[in-house]
Design a protein around this motif. Sequence first.
Motif, PDB file in Angstrom:
ATOM      1  N   CYS A 167     -74.140 -38.339 -54.523  1.00 10.70           N
ATOM      2  CA  CYS A 167     -73.044 -38.512 -53.570  1.00 10.70           C
ATOM      3  C   CYS A 167     -72.886 -37.221 -52.758  1.00 10.70           C
ATOM      4  O   CYS A 167     -73.673 -36.974 -51.869  1.00 10.70           O
ATOM      5  N   SER A 168     -71.891 -36.414 -53.067  1.00 11.26           N
ATOM      6  CA  SER A 168     -71.685 -35.212 -52.257  1.00 11.26           C
ATOM      7  C   SER A 168     -71.052 -34.089 -53.073  1.00 11.26           C
ATOM      8  O   SER A 168     -70.293 -33.286 -52.534  1.00 11.26           O
ATOM      9  N   CYS A 169     -71.338 -34.014 -54.391  1.00  6.72           N
ATOM     10  CA  CYS A 169     -70.767 -32.954 -55.223  1.00  6.72           C
ATOM     11  C   CYS A 169     -71.145 -31.594 -54.628  1.00  6.72           C
ATOM     12  O   CYS A 169     -72.284 -31.383 -54.231  1.00  6.72           O
TER      13      CYS A 169
ATOM     14  N   CYS B 284     -76.609 -32.829 -53.641  1.00  7.33           N
ATOM     15  CA  CYS B 284     -76.130 -33.831 -54.590  1.00  7.33           C
ATOM     16  C   CYS B 284     -76.812 -35.119 -54.172  1.00  7.33           C
ATOM     17  O   CYS B 284     -76.477 -35.692 -53.144  1.00  7.33           O
TER      18      CYS B 284
HETATM   19 FE    FE Z   1     -71.908 -35.956 -55.830  1.00  4.48          FE
END
Ligand code: FE
Length: 204
Positions: free
Chosen positions: A109-111, A106
Amino acid sequence: MSGSGHHRNAELQARVNRLLDLAEARGVITRPEVDARIEAYGDRVTARNGAEMVVRAWNSPEYRDRLLADAGAAAAELGHAGSGYSSDIRLHAVANTPDVHHVVVCTLCSCYPLAWLGPPPAWYKSEAYRSRVVRDPRGVLREFGLVLPNTTEVQVWDASAEARYLVVPMRPDGAEALSEAEQVDLVTRDCLIGTAVPTVPARV
Ligand code: FE
């Protein structure tokens, strides 16, 4: 742990506490609810969910077709519907072949497909991974110890609020002789992200 690591942990803890204070004050969620959610995750939400889907696909061409067509429905078939998740999130399964290897990131961000892989590793959320895997996927995979043939194309999938990706690795040679449960043990979290591939340990 280094002193700065301690300092950073304390800072993070303070930040989490402030967020929880705000969330409780605004009636979003209570601390006991957060604890209950984490406890439930610990048992059910692990990379074993994704691994079971992969192994079923290895052993059933029909399931594999359904997984690649609609991964969310195929997950639900095995009892891994990802409850508690927003219905806006769509899970996509992408299958490795000798010609193409998939890896997930991602960049924003951090999906992450948490319901099927469990909590993400710290490196997945790191700036270094997120920026570098897009520019130099082959180099980053090499740092993970995964060296792909030059003839294999690397395809990077950028997860988002709406789309999460699960890599379906190829079944390694020798795995066909193992039980399904043993095959599931071969499919690690990193295999499902695409930074590793399953291997059959040599018999001793
Ligand atoms: Fe994300």
